[in-house]
Design a protein around this motif. Structure first.
Motif, PDB file in Angstrom:
ATOM      1  N   GLU A   1       0.816  -1.214   0.000  1.00 47.41           N
ATOM      2  CA  GLU A   1       0.000   0.000   0.000  1.00 47.41           C
ATOM      3  C   GLU A   1       0.851   1.267   0.000  1.00 47.41           C
ATOM      4  OE1 GLU A   1      -2.370  -0.411   3.455  1.00 47.41           O
ATOM      5  OE2 GLU A   1      -3.659  -1.970   2.607  1.00 47.41           O
ATOM      6  N   GLY A   2       2.166   1.104  -0.075  1.00 44.03           N
ATOM      7  CA  GLY A   2       3.052   2.255  -0.070  1.00 44.03           C
ATOM      8  C   GLY A   2       3.334   2.806   1.314  1.00 44.03           C
ATOM      9  N   LYS A   3       2.970   2.070   2.357  1.00 42.99           N
ATOM     10  CA  LYS A   3       3.206   2.515   3.727  1.00 42.99           C
ATOM     11  C   LYS A   3       4.524   1.937   4.246  1.00 42.99           C
ATOM     12  CE  LYS A   3      -1.743   2.834   4.712  1.00 42.99           C
ATOM     13  NZ  LYS A   3      -2.863   2.363   5.556  1.00 42.99           N
ATOM     14  N   PRO A   4       5.220   2.675   5.136  1.00 39.06           N
ATOM     15  CA  PRO A   4       6.541   2.215   5.588  1.00 39.06           C
ATOM     16  C   PRO A   4       6.479   1.034   6.541  1.00 39.06           C
ATOM     17  CG  PRO A   4       5.896   4.212   6.756  1.00 39.06           C
ATOM     18  CD  PRO A   4       4.852   3.986   5.707  1.00 39.06           C
ATOM     19  N   VAL A   5       7.362   0.079   6.304  1.00 44.21           N
ATOM     20  CA  VAL A   5       7.565  -1.058   7.194  1.00 44.21           C
ATOM     21  C   VAL A   5       9.061  -1.352   7.205  1.00 44.21           C
ATOM     22  CG1 VAL A   5       5.301  -2.126   6.806  1.00 44.21           C
ATOM     23  CG2 VAL A   5       7.213  -2.719   5.309  1.00 44.21           C
ATOM     24  N   PHE A   6       9.507  -2.103   8.199  1.00 45.88           N
ATOM     25  CA  PHE A   6      10.882  -2.593   8.208  1.00 45.88           C
ATOM     26  C   PHE A   6      10.880  -4.038   7.733  1.00 45.88           C
ATOM     27  CE2 PHE A   6      11.640   0.944  11.185  1.00 45.88           C
ATOM     28  CZ  PHE A   6      12.812   1.456  10.633  1.00 45.88           C
ATOM     29  N   ARG A   7      11.647  -4.302   6.673  1.00 45.72           N
ATOM     30  CA  ARG A   7      11.715  -5.650   6.117  1.00 45.72           C
ATOM     31  C   ARG A   7      13.098  -6.246   6.384  1.00 45.72           C
ATOM     32  NH1 ARG A   7       8.429  -7.878   2.268  1.00 45.72           N
ATOM     33  NH2 ARG A   7       7.642  -5.808   1.706  1.00 45.72           N
ATOM     34  N   MET A   8      13.121  -7.516   6.742  1.00 40.61           N
ATOM     35  CA  MET A   8      14.377  -8.184   7.062  1.00 40.61           C
ATOM     36  C   MET A   8      15.336  -8.176   5.871  1.00 40.61           C
ATOM     37  SD  MET A   8      14.827 -11.996   8.679  1.00 40.61           S
ATOM     38  CE  MET A   8      13.704 -11.576  10.016  1.00 40.61           C
ATOM     39  N   VAL A   9      16.613  -7.945   6.146  1.00 40.15           N
ATOM     40  CA  VAL A   9      17.636  -7.938   5.103  1.00 40.15           C
ATOM     41  C   VAL A   9      17.684  -9.313   4.441  1.00 40.15           C
ATOM     42  CG1 VAL A   9      20.124  -7.726   4.689  1.00 40.15           C
ATOM     43  CG2 VAL A   9      18.979  -6.144   6.252  1.00 40.15           C
ATOM     44  N   SER A  10      17.892  -9.329   3.145  1.00 36.01           N
ATOM     45  CA  SER A  10      17.932 -10.596   2.410  1.00 36.01           C
ATOM     46  C   SER A  10      19.126 -11.436   2.848  1.00 36.01           C
ATOM     47  CB  SER A  10      18.018 -10.327   0.904  1.00 36.01           C
ATOM     48  OG  SER A  10      19.255  -9.713   0.583  1.00 36.01           O
ATOM     49  N   GLU A  11      19.092 -12.719   2.496  1.00 34.97           N
ATOM     50  CA  GLU A  11      20.174 -13.629   2.880  1.00 34.97           C
ATOM     51  C   GLU A  11      21.499 -13.212   2.267  1.00 34.97           C
ATOM     52  OE1 GLU A  11      19.326 -17.689   2.206  1.00 34.97           O
ATOM     53  OE2 GLU A  11      17.452 -17.694   3.354  1.00 34.97           O
ATOM     54  N   THR A  12      21.459 -12.650   1.073  1.00 39.19           N
ATOM     55  CA  THR A  12      22.699 -12.260   0.392  1.00 39.19           C
ATOM     56  C   THR A  12      23.238 -10.935   0.904  1.00 39.19           C
ATOM     57  OG1 THR A  12      21.404 -11.228  -1.382  1.00 39.19           O
ATOM     58  CG2 THR A  12      22.122 -13.508  -1.707  1.00 39.19           C
ATOM     59  N   GLY A  13      22.395 -10.134   1.552  1.00 47.51           N
ATOM     60  CA  GLY A  13      22.836  -8.848   2.066  1.00 47.51           C
ATOM     61  C   GLY A  13      23.169  -7.877   0.949  1.00 47.51           C
ATOM     62  N   GLY A  14      23.971  -6.863   1.267  1.00 54.57           N
ATOM     63  CA  GLY A  14      24.346  -5.865   0.267  1.00 54.57           C
ATOM     64  C   GLY A  14      24.912  -4.626   0.926  1.00 54.57           C
ATOM     65  N   ASP A  15      25.299  -3.645   0.113  1.00 56.52           N
ATOM     66  CA  ASP A  15      25.879  -2.408   0.635  1.00 56.52           C
ATOM     67  C   ASP A  15      24.788  -1.371   0.926  1.00 56.52           C
ATOM     68  OD1 ASP A  15      28.442  -3.391   0.472  1.00 56.52           O
ATOM     69  OD2 ASP A  15      28.832  -2.564  -1.518  1.00 56.52           O
ATOM     70  N   LEU A  16      24.816  -0.834   2.119  1.00 56.30           N
ATOM     71  CA  LEU A  16      23.924   0.252   2.495  1.00 56.30           C
ATOM     72  C   LEU A  16      24.681   1.563   2.310  1.00 56.30           C
ATOM     73  CD1 LEU A  16      21.157   1.051   3.683  1.00 56.30           C
ATOM     74  CD2 LEU A  16      22.207   0.942   5.949  1.00 56.30           C
ATOM     75  N   PRO A  17      24.165   2.501   1.501  1.00 49.88           N
ATOM     76  CA  PRO A  17      24.887   3.752   1.237  1.00 49.88           C
ATOM     77  C   PRO A  17      25.091   4.583   2.503  1.00 49.88           C
ATOM     78  CG  PRO A  17      23.105   3.422  -0.339  1.00 49.88           C
ATOM     79  CD  PRO A  17      22.911   2.418   0.742  1.00 49.88           C
ATOM     80  N   ALA A  18      25.992   5.536   2.408  1.00 56.84           N
ATOM     81  CA  ALA A  18      26.238   6.456   3.516  1.00 56.84           C
ATOM     82  C   ALA A  18      25.002   7.305   3.785  1.00 56.84           C
ATOM     83  CB  ALA A  18      27.433   7.350   3.192  1.00 56.84           C
ATOM     84  N   ASN A  19      24.910   7.801   5.012  1.00 55.33           N
ATOM     85  CA  ASN A  19      23.809   8.678   5.444  1.00 55.33           C
ATOM     86  C   ASN A  19      22.462   7.978   5.433  1.00 55.33           C
ATOM     87  OD1 ASN A  19      25.683  11.014   3.700  1.00 55.33           O
ATOM     88  ND2 ASN A  19      25.407  11.155   5.902  1.00 55.33           N
ATOM     89  N   HIS A  20      22.483   6.679   5.666  1.00 54.78           N
ATOM     90  CA  HIS A  20      21.262   5.902   5.855  1.00 54.78           C
ATOM     91  C   HIS A  20      21.331   5.197   7.208  1.00 54.78           C
ATOM     92  CE1 HIS A  20      20.852   6.678   1.591  1.00 54.78           C
ATOM     93  NE2 HIS A  20      19.646   6.161   1.611  1.00 54.78           N
ATOM     94  N   ALA A  21      20.325   4.412   7.534  1.00 58.69           N
ATOM     95  CA  ALA A  21      20.308   3.699   8.812  1.00 58.69           C
ATOM     96  C   ALA A  21      19.585   2.375   8.631  1.00 58.69           C
ATOM     97  CB  ALA A  21      19.634   4.539   9.899  1.00 58.69           C
ATOM     98  N   TRP A  22      19.902   1.440   9.506  1.00 56.23           N
ATOM     99  CA  TRP A  22      19.195   0.162   9.496  1.00 56.23           C
ATOM    100  C   TRP A  22      18.747  -0.157  10.924  1.00 56.23           C
ATOM    101  CZ3 TRP A  22      24.501   0.283   9.826  1.00 56.23           C
ATOM    102  CH2 TRP A  22      25.110  -0.534  10.785  1.00 56.23           C
ATOM    103  N   LEU A  23      17.776  -1.055  11.017  1.00 57.86           N
ATOM    104  CA  LEU A  23      17.206  -1.444  12.298  1.00 57.86           C
ATOM    105  C   LEU A  23      17.851  -2.746  12.758  1.00 57.86           C
ATOM    106  CD1 LEU A  23      14.873  -0.705  14.350  1.00 57.86           C
ATOM    107  CD2 LEU A  23      13.491  -2.359  13.089  1.00 57.86           C
TER     108      LEU A  23
END
Length: 222
Positions: free
Chosen positions: A131-153
């Motif tokens: 529906e376009g509403k914000p949620v926190f989704r679990m990081v995938s098994e393969t992971g990846g690079d999170l850019p600077a000036n962001h945050a994770w839970l």
């Protein structure tokens, strides 16, 4: 002439000392994570609110809710969720703030190689549901690079009951007085949810008088 020259130098020095350092933040969506190396002051920034992840309510991934608390002045290297208008650039003053605040959002002030699990924590990224509403989704098994000036839970793995792919956590935004100002996706995995929740995101089996969340809306029972 010498006296006038001295006064001019003094005036220039005063102007330089009073200049306020700022950062410009442009939102790609109405909500986004953000992290800054320096402390920020959102108290007089019109149209933009900052929140941090104060606590996790109920560890079951099909019912869990992250309580997001509004904050006006953030310390250095602090993860947050910003809520504003997509495409808008906001100018935010920089402040000196070394306050220690318990926060489940971790800052990525540089590029972070993010995996699903770090030590004893399971990691989630802010995204949108169907529906376009914000949620926190679990990081995938393969992971990846999170850019600077962001945050994770980062949630202690022992506090959640499932680490299956696609697991989501709901978000409840509150202001200082703990009144619910917005609620996004209480149902998480299930789109249809006829349950009742209190303002802390906890399910209530037999609601009585008070303020509740029902089907994504605030309801006052009298």
């Amino acid at each position: 002439m010498k006296k006038l020259f001295t006064l001019i130098i003094a005036a220039l020095a005063y102007v330089g000392a009073s200049a306020q350092e700022t950062v410009e933040i442009t939102l790609a969506h109405d909500f986004a994570t953000y992290a800054s190396e320096k402390g920020l002051d959102f108290s007089n920034v019109e149209g933009l609110k900052a929140y941090y992840a104060k606590s996790l309510q109920n560890g079951k991934t099909d019912e869990a809710t992250i309580l997001m608390t509004k904050i006006e002045q953030t310390p250095e290297e602090f993860g947050m969720v910003l809520v504003g208008k997509a495409g808008t650039t906001y100018t935010v003053p920089v402040i000196d703030n070394d306050e220690e605040i318990s926060n489940l959002l971790q800052p990525s002030v540089g590029v972070t190689a993010l995996q699903r699990i770090y030590g004893t924590s399971t990691n989630f990224l802010l995204t949108a549901n169907e529906e376009g509403k914000p949620v926190f989704r679990m990081v995938s098994e393969t992971g990846g690079d999170l850019p600077a000036n962001h945050a994770w839970l980062a949630i202690p793995t022992k506090k959640i009951t499932s680490t299956t792919s696609g697991a989501k956590l709901s978000i409840v935004f509150t202001d200082y007085n703990d009144e619910v100002t917005a609620i996004k996706g209480v149902s998480e995995v299930k789109d249809a949810d006829d349950n009742w929740y209190n303002i802390n995101g906890q399910k209530v089996v037999n609601p009585t008088k008070g303020l509740y969340i029902h089907n994504g809306k605030k309801v006052i029972l009298k």
